[in-house]
Motif scaffolding. Structure first.
Motif, PDB file in Angstrom:
ATOM      1  N   ASN A  16     -11.260   1.803   3.350  1.00 42.83           N
ATOM      2  CA  ASN A  16     -10.054   2.154   2.646  1.00 42.83           C
ATOM      3  C   ASN A  16      -8.852   2.332   3.557  1.00 42.83           C
ATOM      4  N   GLU A  17      -8.286   1.224   3.925  1.00 37.26           N
ATOM      5  CA  GLU A  17      -7.108   1.230   4.781  1.00 37.26           C
ATOM      6  C   GLU A  17      -5.975   2.008   4.124  1.00 37.26           C
ATOM      7  N   ILE A  18      -5.899   1.863   2.811  1.00 38.81           N
ATOM      8  CA  ILE A  18      -4.800   2.474   2.073  1.00 38.81           C
ATOM      9  C   ILE A  18      -4.902   3.999   2.113  1.00 38.81           C
ATOM     10  N   GLU A  19      -6.143   4.470   2.007  1.00 36.52           N
ATOM     11  CA  GLU A  19      -6.355   5.912   2.019  1.00 36.52           C
ATOM     12  C   GLU A  19      -6.142   6.445   3.432  1.00 36.52           C
ATOM     13  N   LEU A  20      -6.602   5.672   4.414  1.00 36.73           N
ATOM     14  CA  LEU A  20      -6.419   6.056   5.806  1.00 36.73           C
ATOM     15  C   LEU A  20      -4.936   6.146   6.142  1.00 36.73           C
ATOM     16  N   ALA A  21      -4.190   5.170   5.626  1.00 33.70           N
ATOM     17  CA  ALA A  21      -2.745   5.172   5.864  1.00 33.70           C
ATOM     18  C   ALA A  21      -2.116   6.426   5.264  1.00 33.70           C
ATOM     19  N   ALA A  22      -2.524   6.747   4.039  1.00 36.06           N
ATOM     20  CA  ALA A  22      -1.962   7.927   3.367  1.00 36.06           C
ATOM     21  C   ALA A  22      -2.300   9.204   4.137  1.00 36.06           C
ATOM     22  N   ARG A  23      -3.527   9.255   4.618  1.00 36.79           N
ATOM     23  CA  ARG A  23      -3.964  10.448   5.337  1.00 36.79           C
ATOM     24  C   ARG A  23      -3.138  10.673   6.600  1.00 36.79           C
ATOM     25  N   LEU A  24      -2.736   9.590   7.248  1.00 37.96           N
ATOM     26  CA  LEU A  24      -1.990   9.709   8.493  1.00 37.96           C
ATOM     27  C   LEU A  24      -0.485   9.682   8.278  1.00 37.96           C
ATOM     28  N   GLY A  25      -0.086   9.404   7.057  1.00 37.51           N
ATOM     29  CA  GLY A  25       1.349   9.291   6.814  1.00 37.51           C
ATOM     30  C   GLY A  25       1.929   8.013   7.395  1.00 37.51           C
ATOM     31  N   LEU A  26       1.090   6.975   7.442  1.00 33.33           N
ATOM     32  CA  LEU A  26       1.549   5.687   7.958  1.00 33.33           C
ATOM     33  C   LEU A  26       1.528   4.660   6.835  1.00 33.33           C
ATOM     34  N   SER A  27       2.172   3.529   7.095  1.00 30.91           N
ATOM     35  CA  SER A  27       2.106   2.453   6.111  1.00 30.91           C
ATOM     36  C   SER A  27       0.851   1.624   6.381  1.00 30.91           C
ATOM     37  N   ARG A  28       0.443   0.893   5.368  1.00 32.75           N
ATOM     38  CA  ARG A  28      -0.785   0.126   5.530  1.00 32.75           C
ATOM     39  C   ARG A  28      -0.704  -0.920   6.651  1.00 32.75           C
ATOM     40  N   PRO A  29       0.386  -1.687   6.763  1.00 29.81           N
ATOM     41  CA  PRO A  29       0.447  -2.661   7.858  1.00 29.81           C
ATOM     42  C   PRO A  29       0.248  -2.037   9.236  1.00 29.81           C
ATOM     43  N   THR A  30       0.758  -0.854   9.434  1.00 29.71           N
ATOM     44  CA  THR A  30       0.601  -0.188  10.723  1.00 29.71           C
ATOM     45  C   THR A  30      -0.867   0.134  10.986  1.00 29.71           C
ATOM     46  N   VAL A  31      -1.525   0.645   9.954  1.00 24.55           N
ATOM     47  CA  VAL A  31      -2.956   0.939  10.093  1.00 24.55           C
ATOM     48  C   VAL A  31      -3.729  -0.354  10.333  1.00 24.55           C
ATOM     49  N   ARG A  32      -3.360  -1.407   9.624  1.00 26.60           N
ATOM     50  CA  ARG A  32      -4.036  -2.689   9.804  1.00 26.60           C
ATOM     51  C   ARG A  32      -3.865  -3.205  11.220  1.00 26.60           C
ATOM     52  N   GLN A  33      -2.682  -3.011  11.785  1.00 24.05           N
ATOM     53  CA  GLN A  33      -2.427  -3.484  13.145  1.00 24.05           C
ATOM     54  C   GLN A  33      -3.351  -2.784  14.126  1.00 24.05           C
ATOM     55  N   ALA A  34      -3.541  -1.485  13.919  1.00 24.23           N
ATOM     56  CA  ALA A  34      -4.450  -0.726  14.781  1.00 24.23           C
ATOM     57  C   ALA A  34      -5.875  -1.249  14.637  1.00 24.23           C
ATOM     58  N   ILE A  35      -6.311  -1.396  13.396  1.00 21.92           N
ATOM     59  CA  ILE A  35      -7.679  -1.862  13.154  1.00 21.92           C
ATOM     60  C   ILE A  35      -7.871  -3.268  13.710  1.00 21.92           C
ATOM     61  N   GLN A  36      -6.867  -4.121  13.488  1.00 25.54           N
ATOM     62  CA  GLN A  36      -6.993  -5.502  13.950  1.00 25.54           C
ATOM     63  C   GLN A  36      -7.185  -5.573  15.460  1.00 25.54           C
ATOM     64  N   SER A  37      -6.498  -4.702  16.176  1.00 25.20           N
ATOM     65  CA  SER A  37      -6.611  -4.752  17.640  1.00 25.20           C
ATOM     66  C   SER A  37      -8.034  -4.405  18.075  1.00 25.20           C
ATOM     67  N   LEU A  38      -8.690  -3.532  17.322  1.00 27.06           N
ATOM     68  CA  LEU A  38     -10.072  -3.187  17.659  1.00 27.06           C
ATOM     69  C   LEU A  38     -11.048  -4.269  17.206  1.00 27.06           C
ATOM     70  N   VAL A  39     -10.701  -4.949  16.118  1.00 27.62           N
ATOM     71  CA  VAL A  39     -11.516  -6.088  15.706  1.00 27.62           C
ATOM     72  C   VAL A  39     -11.457  -7.161  16.785  1.00 27.62           C
ATOM     73  N   ASP A  40     -10.254  -7.384  17.332  1.00 30.22           N
ATOM     74  CA  ASP A  40     -10.101  -8.378  18.381  1.00 30.22           C
ATOM     75  C   ASP A  40     -10.903  -8.007  19.626  1.00 30.22           C
ATOM     76  N   LYS A  41     -11.055  -6.720  19.848  1.00 30.52           N
ATOM     77  CA  LYS A  41     -11.845  -6.277  20.999  1.00 30.52           C
ATOM     78  C   LYS A  41     -13.334  -6.312  20.712  1.00 30.52           C
ATOM     79  N   GLY A  42     -13.681  -6.550  19.455  1.00 31.51           N
ATOM     80  CA  GLY A  42     -15.090  -6.646  19.106  1.00 31.51           C
ATOM     81  C   GLY A  42     -15.727  -5.314  18.746  1.00 31.51           C
ATOM     82  N   LEU A  43     -14.929  -4.258  18.594  1.00 34.67           N
ATOM     83  CA  LEU A  43     -15.498  -2.945  18.300  1.00 34.67           C
ATOM     84  C   LEU A  43     -15.727  -2.731  16.812  1.00 34.67           C
ATOM     85  N   LEU A  44     -14.926  -3.419  15.996  1.00 37.02           N
ATOM     86  CA  LEU A  44     -15.041  -3.269  14.545  1.00 37.02           C
ATOM     87  C   LEU A  44     -15.290  -4.635  13.896  1.00 37.02           C
ATOM     88  N   VAL A  45     -15.859  -4.604  12.718  1.00 37.15           N
ATOM     89  CA  VAL A  45     -16.033  -5.817  11.925  1.00 37.15           C
ATOM     90  C   VAL A  45     -15.514  -5.553  10.527  1.00 37.15           C
TER      91      VAL A  45
END
Lengths: 245, 245
Positions: free
Chosen positions: A40-69
């Motif tokens: 739930n990116e949307i819920e995570l964004a709300a919890r942090l007070g961030l917008s969804r694209p910002t949260v996605r950018q963070a997650i994407q960088s970890l996907v690129d590193k191979g830590l997340l799928v």
DNA sequence: TAGTGGTCTAGACCACGGT
DNA sequence: CCGTGGTCTAGACCACTAG
């Protein structure tokens, strides 16, 4: 269980980067265990007070590193395997140092020479023009590990023998403001010639691991060409790589 | 000169991907020459009728591939060097095939064995449990190139000898719906034993190039462990890699 | 100072996976 | 069906670079 996450909007560090760092260290420390849904990116964004694209950018960088799928319709989860050392442009000096080997370097040659056809082609200079040539023997615990022969285009760097013995070539290049961009490597093996054998304290015809490399900076210039030989009993190339799907 | 760019909003292909493909092929074909400024994401977006984030996504994907470089206050330009083959999880079969070598494979062993300590540790199974074991000799033009010994956890794949001789192991895994994620590799060298020498038609003590690899799927399971030996006169590892700055 | 990329927002609709 | 990630928009302000 809820993971503690927070961002500091006063920090000059980008918000997505702050989040990525916190997630990464949580994975590193085992707070986020393998298989955990981040969901739930949307819920995570709300919890942090961030917008969804910002949260996605963070997650994407970890996907690129191979830590997340990410899986559509499922969620984002922590990868099970211990992916740790991604492949990077490795420096023998740094490799040895991080392995606690305290490497020593002896500079055997540090001069200008006329570029051979091979060197000229690799560096993109005209054959016969002057290039730096350095030859170094790298050892650890008094045992030779590798013989390094490198060529550099002129005027890029001033190659002080003392500095070359104190650290690695890549560190000197970075310190000189050169932004390394990419490298082309070939790894092979062959039997040692008599001269090579003596340098590395092996017998003639002993197997040697070889590597040739051309390194480019971000403007596309070749900044270094090297031919290296390693004692296989003392060194091997080890790396983790991610599949491009 | 203006580069012709356009997107098809009716296509199921994402807009950013369409743009990335067009830019990439323009670079590939030399329409966009090295050093060219792509500049002004905002103007490019307007020209294509896209939003800036979409254009950025396209550009970012090419930056990640090493084809473009961004500089704040300057612009985005095409990298000078011919970066072509990025490092990927290489398949010996595919490598040889793309080099026009028409590889042939002989399956020497295809059976279940009890996992040794080494294999068990690599695959994350209990020592002594049953695993697949396949040994293959790969040749091109009638000359042996490599001897491949692989272990796979049970129940993942059904290993048909005929298919193994017709293609590579990785293709079979992908075809079976396994999503490869990462691999850990070690490349080294050593002298050939008498047995190895005979397999590869070398003399005893000839230098051999060696590679061990554990491959993981996207759930973190180890799906394959292999120990390979290569004739260095016939094969070497060649790859391009990007620096993480 | 002007122009570039770097970051960020607050929404929106769609495609796919599982129920 | 619902929830997830995948894609996309139309703006905004900031930091850095060059001239």
């Amino acid at each position: 269980m809820q993971l503690e996450l927070s961002v500091d909007r006063g920090s000059p560090v980008p918000l997505y980067f702050q989040l990525a760092q916190q997630l990464e260290s949580a994975i590193e420390h085992g707070t986020l265990t393998p298989g955990t849904l981040l969901g739930n990116e949307i819920e995570l964004a709300a919890r942090l007070g961030l917008s969804r694209p910002t949260v996605r950018q963070a997650i994407q960088s970890l996907v690129d590193k191979g830590l997340l799928v990410r899986r559509r319709g499922v969620g984002t989860q922590v990868v099970h395997s211990k992916v740790r050392r991604p492949l990077e442009l490795s420096s023998l000096y740094d490799d040895l140092e991080s392995a606690g080997q305290r490497p020593t370097t002896t500079v055997l040659v540090n001069t200008m020479v006329a570029a051979s056809a091979e060197v000229a082609a690799a560096l993109g200079v005209t054959e016969g023009s002057e290039v730096h040539c350095i030859e170094r023997l790298r050892s650890a615990h008094g045992e030779p590990i590798a013989y390094l022969c490198n060529y550099l285009p002129p005027g890029l760097l001033d190659l002080d023998t003392g500095q070359l013995e104190a650290t690695g070539l890549y560190r000197l290049m970075r310190a000189a403001g050169i932004t390394l961009h990419s490298a082309r490597q070939t790894i092979g093996a062959r039997a040692a010639t008599a001269v090579e054998a003596e340098r590395l304290r092996e017998r003639t015809d002993a197997p040697l691991l070889t590597m040739q490399r051309v390194t480019f900076d971000d403007t596309g210039r070749a900044v270094e060409y090297g031919t290296h030989t390693y004692r296989p009993s003392r060194y091997s190339f080890e790396f983790q790589l991610l599949v491009r799907n």
